[in-house]
Design an enzyme around this catalytic site. Structure first.
Site, PDB file in Angstrom:
ATOM      1  N   SER A 133       0.835  -1.198   0.000  1.00  0.00           N
ATOM      2  CA  SER A 133       0.000   0.000   0.000  1.00  0.00           C
ATOM      3  C   SER A 133       0.870   1.248   0.000  1.00  0.00           C
ATOM      4  O   SER A 133       1.935   1.274   0.607  1.00  0.00           O
ATOM      5  CB  SER A 133      -0.881  -0.008   1.253  1.00  0.00           C
ATOM      6  OG  SER A 133      -1.594   1.196   1.378  1.00  0.00           O
ATOM      7  N   PRO A 139       5.360   7.322   8.938  1.00  0.00           N
ATOM      8  CA  PRO A 139       4.990   6.525  10.120  1.00  0.00           C
ATOM      9  C   PRO A 139       3.702   7.019  10.774  1.00  0.00           C
ATOM     10  O   PRO A 139       3.014   6.262  11.454  1.00  0.00           O
ATOM     11  CB  PRO A 139       6.174   6.697  11.077  1.00  0.00           C
ATOM     12  CG  PRO A 139       7.252   7.376  10.303  1.00  0.00           C
ATOM     13  CD  PRO A 139       6.652   8.001   9.090  1.00  0.00           C
ATOM     14  N   HIS A 141       1.050   8.009   9.196  1.00  0.00           N
ATOM     15  CA  HIS A 141      -0.085   7.874   8.268  1.00  0.00           C
ATOM     16  C   HIS A 141      -1.311   7.373   9.035  1.00  0.00           C
ATOM     17  O   HIS A 141      -1.200   6.498   9.905  1.00  0.00           O
ATOM     18  CB  HIS A 141       0.274   6.883   7.155  1.00  0.00           C
ATOM     19  CG  HIS A 141      -0.685   6.902   6.010  1.00  0.00           C
ATOM     20  ND1 HIS A 141      -1.940   6.315   6.090  1.00  0.00           N
ATOM     21  CD2 HIS A 141      -0.607   7.436   4.770  1.00  0.00           C
ATOM     22  CE1 HIS A 141      -2.578   6.493   4.935  1.00  0.00           C
ATOM     23  NE2 HIS A 141      -1.782   7.173   4.119  1.00  0.00           N
ATOM     24  N   LYS A 155       3.715  -3.930   6.750  1.00  0.00           N
ATOM     25  CA  LYS A 155       3.759  -4.239   5.305  1.00  0.00           C
ATOM     26  C   LYS A 155       5.142  -3.906   4.744  1.00  0.00           C
ATOM     27  O   LYS A 155       5.722  -4.651   3.957  1.00  0.00           O
ATOM     28  CB  LYS A 155       2.685  -3.447   4.550  1.00  0.00           C
ATOM     29  CG  LYS A 155       1.265  -4.018   4.660  1.00  0.00           C
ATOM     30  CD  LYS A 155       0.298  -3.196   3.819  1.00  0.00           C
ATOM     31  CE  LYS A 155      -1.153  -3.640   3.963  1.00  0.00           C
ATOM     32  NZ  LYS A 155      -1.415  -4.972   3.388  1.00  0.00           N
TER      33      LYS A 155
END
Length: 253
Positions: A133, A139, A141, A155
């Protein structure tokens, strides 16, 4: 015609995984497809065929049979946050989310994806396509705060593990996923979340699935990582030349 290659789609019961599995099925002259799902219910949802395996990516041993003998792996597994009950949109505010015990991003997006990559390496798989994604550069987000799961961080860790694995890889960091028709928009590739600063930061799931399959066909897609989004429908020209699309990408991670 060369022998068809055997491709496993993991997360084949998910919304993007179902599309990728079906698209590969339609190209039986090129591909022998397998799916990996979590349970019998998901297997039935995509037709219940013999080529759909049941396994838990968090348990490395359970996925070995699905991976044995494949040429390529498309990883479409992801932790999915659930909305806490009792949210009333009429009262304003934001819904709260949580992850079920054992299904946090650390377990699914990190350990589960690491298990798949390691099993594929042990089995001699020739290529891995991993869908992640956009947003992983930040960090803070908002996606990381959903259910305190830090999903983009985990991820990213799995992506790094794949890039370091020695297996030819393609890492696709998709924009906001939409349940819309594919094949009708101009696709955009970028790096380092640059596309998030633009108006074009979404992509149809069907287009993500198509890019996964196209990445199996072109050397230009190998050992590359990129962000993927699309122009709004009706602007630009629908992408059909995937070799050219992959050739634009220079970033290895």
């Amino acid at each position: 015609m060369a022998n068809p290659s055997t491709v496993l789609v993991t997360g084949a019961g998910g919304r993007t995984g179902q599309i990728a599995y079906k698209k590969l099925k339609e190209r039986s002259d090129q591909y022998i497809v397998r799916g990996l799902v979590r349970n019998e219910e998901s297997k039935e949802k995509i037709g219940g065929a013999e080529d759909v395996y049941i396994g838990d990516i968090r348990n490395a041993d359970s996925i070995v049979p699905a991976i044995r003998g494949i040429d390529a792996l498309i990883i479409l597994t992801s932790a999915v946050p659930k909305m806490k009950p009792g949210f009333d949109p009429s009262k304003g505010g934001r819904p709260e989310f949580y992850f079920e015990d054992g299904a946090y991003p650390e377990q699914v997006d990190w350990i589960g994806q690491k298990n798949q990559i390691d099993a594929a390496k042990a089995a001699g798989v020739k290529q891995i396509i991993l869908v992640g994604s956009m947003g992983g550069m930040n960090p803070n987000h908002p996606l990381n705060s959903l259910g305190n799961g830090n999903i983009l961080i985990w991820k990213r860790k799995a992506e790094q593990h794949l890039a370091d694995s020695g297996i030819p890889y393609t890492i696709i960091r998709a924009g906001g996923l939409q349940d819309k028709e594919g094949g009708i928009r101009e696709l955009l590739v970028g790096k380092d979340d640059e596309l998030l600063q633009t108006q074009t930061k979404t992509i149809a799931r069907a287009d993500v699935a198509e890019v996964c399959i196209q990445a199996l066909q072109f050397e230009e897609a190998k050992c590359k990582a990129f962000d993927l989004a699309s122009k709004p429908e009706g602007t630009g020209t629908a992408t059909t030349d995937f070799k050219a699309l992959f050739s634009q990408i220079t970033a290895r991670f």
